[in-house]
Design a protein around this motif. Sequence first.
Motif, mmCIF file in Angstrom:
data_model
loop_
_atom_site.group_PDB
_atom_site.id
_atom_site.type_symbol
_atom_site.label_atom_id
_atom_site.label_comp_id
_atom_site.label_asym_id
_atom_site.label_seq_id
_atom_site.Cartn_x
_atom_site.Cartn_y
_atom_site.Cartn_z
ATOM 1 N N LYS A 41 43.705 -41.044 36.153
ATOM 2 C CA LYS A 41 44.032 -40.613 35.043
ATOM 3 C C LYS A 41 42.570 -40.742 34.127
ATOM 4 C CE LYS A 41 45.465 -45.103 33.437
ATOM 5 N NZ LYS A 41 46.683 -45.942 32.873
ATOM 6 N N PRO A 42 42.138 -40.112 32.959
ATOM 7 C CA PRO A 42 40.968 -40.282 32.278
ATOM 8 C C PRO A 42 41.101 -41.278 31.558
ATOM 9 C CG PRO A 42 42.396 -38.295 31.430
ATOM 10 C CD PRO A 42 42.955 -38.876 32.817
ATOM 11 N N VAL A 43 39.878 -42.321 31.506
ATOM 12 C CA VAL A 43 39.877 -43.536 30.735
ATOM 13 C C VAL A 43 38.525 -43.249 29.909
ATOM 14 C CG1 VAL A 43 39.883 -46.068 30.275
ATOM 15 C CG2 VAL A 43 41.427 -44.922 31.822
ATOM 16 N N LEU A 46 35.640 -41.727 32.133
ATOM 17 C CA LEU A 46 35.826 -42.062 33.682
ATOM 18 C C LEU A 46 37.214 -41.603 34.154
ATOM 19 C CD1 LEU A 46 34.287 -45.485 34.161
ATOM 20 C CD2 LEU A 46 33.230 -43.450 34.764
ATOM 21 N N ASN A 47 37.297 -41.120 35.345
ATOM 22 C CA ASN A 47 38.566 -40.986 35.896
ATOM 23 C C ASN A 47 39.058 -42.400 36.655
ATOM 24 O OD1 ASN A 47 39.177 -38.392 35.148
ATOM 25 N ND2 ASN A 47 38.393 -37.625 36.830
ATOM 26 N N VAL A 48 40.098 -43.081 36.334
ATOM 27 C CA VAL A 48 40.434 -44.166 36.868
ATOM 28 C C VAL A 48 41.707 -44.166 37.691
ATOM 29 C CG1 VAL A 48 41.250 -46.662 36.219
ATOM 30 C CG2 VAL A 48 39.533 -45.605 35.009
ATOM 31 N N ALA A 49 41.696 -44.716 38.816
ATOM 32 C CA ALA A 49 42.827 -44.738 39.767
ATOM 33 C C ALA A 49 44.049 -45.124 39.199
ATOM 34 C CB ALA A 49 42.533 -45.416 41.208
#
Length: 96
Positions: A41-43, A46-49
């Motif tokens: 998911k985007p945070v 960044l894309n975070v698992a």
Amino acid sequence: MANEKIPLSYKGHPLRRKDNLIYYGDMADSHIILLQIQETKPVGDLNVASKVTVQLQHTATDMKSRDRVVKRSEKDSLYAAIDIASVWLERALSAR
């Protein structure tokens, strides 16, 4: 010495990443952990698992790949996944 590559490690065991797979442990040992990032998911930028599958596996090459899996779990973050992975790996390696 500046050209020497120091491998990434966590709690004394090497980490290797290939796309969405992270291998934790040494293939010369009896067990290794496979972390597979299922969703992100985007945070911010960044894309975070957000969904990670954790598998404790035997490293024996004479076993079928489905028979190598000792334990399996699913976690909602990479931190939670690597936390349980380190416990599983230490226990598996100390039971030799």
